[in-house]
Design an enzyme around this catalytic site. Structure first.
Site, short mmCIF file in Angstrom:
data_model
loop_
_atom_site.label_atom_id
_atom_site.label_comp_id
_atom_site.label_asym_id
_atom_site.label_seq_id
_atom_site.Cartn_x
_atom_site.Cartn_y
_atom_site.Cartn_z
N LYS A 22 98.01 22.95 24.25
CA LYS A 22 97.08 23.81 23.51
C LYS A 22 95.91 24.25 24.39
CE LYS A 22 93.84 21.66 21.04
NZ LYS A 22 92.40 21.91 21.10
N ASN A 23 95.32 23.30 25.12
CA ASN A 23 94.09 23.62 25.85
C ASN A 23 94.34 24.42 27.14
OD1 ASN A 23 92.62 22.51 23.84
ND2 ASN A 23 92.13 20.60 24.92
N ARG A 90 86.15 26.36 18.39
CA ARG A 90 85.18 26.49 19.46
C ARG A 90 85.73 27.29 20.65
NH1 ARG A 90 80.89 24.50 22.26
NH2 ARG A 90 81.43 24.41 24.44
N CYS A 114 85.86 21.27 15.95
CA CYS A 114 85.94 19.93 15.37
C CYS A 114 84.55 19.34 15.17
CB CYS A 114 86.67 19.01 16.35
SG CYS A 114 88.45 19.16 16.31
N ARG A 119 78.14 20.76 20.17
CA ARG A 119 78.93 21.43 21.19
C ARG A 119 78.33 22.79 21.50
NH1 ARG A 119 85.13 20.79 20.02
NH2 ARG A 119 85.26 21.23 22.22
N ILE A 121 76.93 26.17 23.71
CA ILE A 121 77.58 27.01 24.73
C ILE A 121 76.56 27.50 25.76
CG2 ILE A 121 79.51 27.73 23.25
CD1 ILE A 121 78.05 30.46 22.92
N ASP A 301 89.90 13.04 24.71
CA ASP A 301 90.89 13.42 23.69
C ASP A 301 91.92 12.33 23.42
OD1 ASP A 301 89.58 15.82 23.53
OD2 ASP A 301 91.02 16.93 24.75
N ARG A 393 95.77 21.87 13.95
CA ARG A 393 95.09 22.70 14.95
C ARG A 393 95.68 22.47 16.34
NH1 ARG A 393 88.87 22.29 15.01
NH2 ARG A 393 89.38 23.64 16.76
N1 EPU Z 1 78.25 21.13 27.00
C1 EPU Z 1 76.97 21.61 26.83
N2 EPU Z 1 76.78 22.96 26.90
C2 EPU Z 1 77.81 23.82 27.12
C3 EPU Z 1 79.12 23.33 27.30
C4 EPU Z 1 79.31 21.95 27.24
O1 EPU Z 1 76.02 20.86 26.62
O2 EPU Z 1 77.56 25.04 27.18
C5 EPU Z 1 78.48 19.66 26.94
C6 EPU Z 1 79.32 19.26 25.73
O3 EPU Z 1 78.53 19.09 24.59
C7 EPU Z 1 79.96 17.98 26.22
C8 EPU Z 1 80.19 18.25 27.70
O4 EPU Z 1 79.28 19.31 28.05
O5 EPU Z 1 79.06 16.92 26.07
C9 EPU Z 1 81.60 18.65 28.10
O6 EPU Z 1 82.12 19.61 27.17
P1 EPU Z 1 83.16 20.71 27.62
O7 EPU Z 1 82.49 22.02 27.72
O8 EPU Z 1 83.94 20.24 28.81
O9 EPU Z 1 84.14 20.76 26.35
P2 EPU Z 1 84.91 22.04 25.85
O10 EPU Z 1 85.24 22.90 27.01
O11 EPU Z 1 84.22 22.61 24.71
C10 EPU Z 1 87.36 21.13 26.13
C11 EPU Z 1 88.53 20.90 25.24
C12 EPU Z 1 88.24 19.72 24.31
C13 EPU Z 1 87.97 18.49 25.19
C14 EPU Z 1 86.81 18.78 26.14
C15 EPU Z 1 86.54 17.66 27.11
C16 EPU Z 1 89.48 23.11 25.03
C17 EPU Z 1 89.75 24.28 24.18
N3 EPU Z 1 88.79 22.11 24.47
O12 EPU Z 1 86.24 21.41 25.28
O13 EPU Z 1 89.42 19.51 23.55
O14 EPU Z 1 87.65 17.40 24.38
O15 EPU Z 1 87.09 19.97 26.92
O16 EPU Z 1 87.66 17.39 27.87
O17 EPU Z 1 89.87 23.06 26.18
C18 EPU Z 1 90.68 18.71 21.72
O18 EPU Z 1 91.69 19.25 22.21
O19 EPU Z 1 90.75 17.90 20.77
C19 EPU Z 1 89.36 19.01 22.27
C20 EPU Z 1 88.24 18.78 21.59
#
Ligand code: EPU
Length: 412
Positions: A22-23, A90, A114, A119, A121, A301, A393
């Site tokens: 998925k990711n 997200r 979730c 979370r 951006i 995850d 999802r």
């Molecule tokens: N963060 C910020 N600001 C940002 C972006 C991230 O503070 O602008 C923080 C987050 O709050 C977190 C950390 O940085 O504490 C890392 O988050 P990251 O951005 O890596 O997470 P993500 O890209 O939103 C992806 C996966 C998630 C997985 C995380 C960590 C996708 C679509 N989602 O999320 O997958 O948990 O990386 O590996 O790729 C899941 O599949 O269940 C899932 C939640």
């Protein structure tokens, strides 16, 4: 489907085939926006988040064909997608980089996802600003504009998976060279990068970071999504606690080293081939200490699923959640089934109670749902899991796959 009923205690046996990740599929679908040529993706898992991304792309103006493979062609942008599509997931933020670099404008309604804690951006927005975008933040949306993005040097305040993906996609069409000093190196990020290279992007991974030299345009490609390492890991835990033996095929064990290492520490027996893993179920597990980290560390995850196994360990286990410190909703629900898990700031202590009892529990997010299903499979009696839609999802045909190895699951 709102709930499922699981009759626990049946020993499962057989073979499951892992679906595409998925990711990896989500950013790769968004990458279809980077070119006017046809992009074809194979092995895309049919899960709700993928459906949401396809709807988002269609409402933006992409022409999409969905069959065995998925084809995307985007000539022009015709509108802004409905708010609920952004709220549903997200990963909707992944359209930011491609839209901005190809069309000079992107509108993102604040994304949802979730309930695993905050979370934001802000790192995505900071990076686009550094590449020359004007960012206008309004109450319900962000508008980003740029004539043409330019290359720059980016160091994220902390490593981010979708942030890295957004920058790599945006930088592929920007003027000049972009360097990300601390990119995420998850297999899904590398798979996206490999796909972009086939589309003509100039991306080079070095020890010190990733370099992206922007090009004038990208072409179409055919790309096969890598197997889902989290789905494979989830079935490994199923195999360990609820099976006689389970063969997990179509996976990539080299993407799963941290998970396999921890599984090994529990004393479970498994054997690894190039694209499959055979695991033997067990009743005895050594306690574990898991600390979630960015790849190649132990994935956030996978901690919810491992927490089920920890209930059956000889002694006390510990999970330290460094990525999303509030991601422990499943612990409260597992406690309703007889677990004894205590949570302190970003840390869970799991007593080895060695027994779970069926109860009615609530799924709160994707991976929490998976852990409750595993708990239901191994618990005594019947477990009802409400709000099971969260699971859809991210897991393709999860209950079908479990039934094919002997699980008794009724969908309600
Ligand atoms: N963060 C910020 N600001 C940002 C972006 C991230 O503070 O602008 C923080 C987050 O709050 C977190 C950390 O940085 O504490 C890392 O988050 P990251 O951005 O890596 O997470 P993500 O890209 O939103 C992806 C996966 C998630 C997985 C995380 C960590 C996708 C679509 N989602 O999320 O997958 O948990 O990386 O590996 O790729 C899941 O599949 O269940 C899932 C939640």
């Amino acid at each position: 489907m709102n709930s499922v009923l699981i009759e626990g205690g049946t020993k499962l046996k057989g073979k499951v085939k892992i679906s595409g990740a998925k990711n990896a599929a989500l950013p790769e679908l968004a990458a279809g926006l980077l070119t006017s040529h046809k992009v074809t993706l194979l092995e895309v898992p049919r899960v709700k988040d993928v459906e949401t991304m396809l709807e988002l792309l269609m409402e933006l103006g992409a022409e999409i064909y969905v069959g065995e493979k998925i084809e995307i062609r985007t000539e022009k942008i015709i509108g802004t997608p409905r708010e609920e599509l952004f709220k549903a997931m997200r990963a909707s933020v992944l359209i930011l980089g491609p839209m901005l670099s190809r069309f000079g404008r992107a509108e993102i309604l604040w994304p949802g996802g979730c309930s695993i804690g905050k979370r934001p951006i802000n790192f995505h927005l900071m990076a686009m600003k550094k590449m020359g975008a004007e960012i206008i933040e309004e109450t319900n949306k962000v508008v980003a504009k740029a004539r043409r993005l330019h290359g720059t040097r980016i160091r994220f305040p902390r490593i981010t998976v979708t942030g890295t993906e957004n920058v790599i996609m945006a930088a592929s069409l920007a003027r000049g060279e972009t360097f990300i000093e601390n990119p995420a190196m998850e297999p899904e990020v590398i798979d996206l990068s490999n796909m972009l290279k086939k589309m003509g992007a100039k991306i080079e991974w070095q020890k010190e970071g990733v370099y992206i030299e922007g090009v004038e345009e990208l072409c179409g490609t055919v790309h096969s999504v890598i197997p889902d390492r989290i789905e494979a890991g989830t079935f490994l835990v199923v195999g360990a606690v609820a099976s006689d033996s389970l063969e997990i095929v179509n996976c990539n064990p080299s993407h799963m080293e941290a998970v396999l290492e921890k599984l090994g520490e529990t004393g479970v027996e498994f054997s690894i081939k190039s694209s499959s893993i055979m695991i033997k179920g067990s009743k005895k597990f050594q306690p574990l200490r898991i600390e979630t980290k960015e790849y190649p560390g132990f994935p956030t995850d996978m901690q919810a699923q491992f927490m089920v196994l920890m209930n059956f360990a000889d002694g006390e286990s510990e999970v330290i959640e460094n990525i999303f410190p509030e991601r422990f909703n499943h612990a409260r629900e597992l406690n309703k089934m007889g677990a004894e898990i205590e949570i302190y700031r970003g840390k869970a202590i799991i007593k080895g109670v060695r027994k779970l009892k069926g109860n009615t529990v609530l799924a709160t997010d994707l991976r929490a749902s998976a852990s409750l299903v595993i708990a239901g499979l191994v618990a005594e009696g019947e477990t009802e899991i409400k709000d099971i839609f969260h699971l859809m999802r991210g897991y393709e045909n999860f209950f079908g796959k479990l039934r094919s190895i002997g699980a008794s699951i009724k969908e309600g």
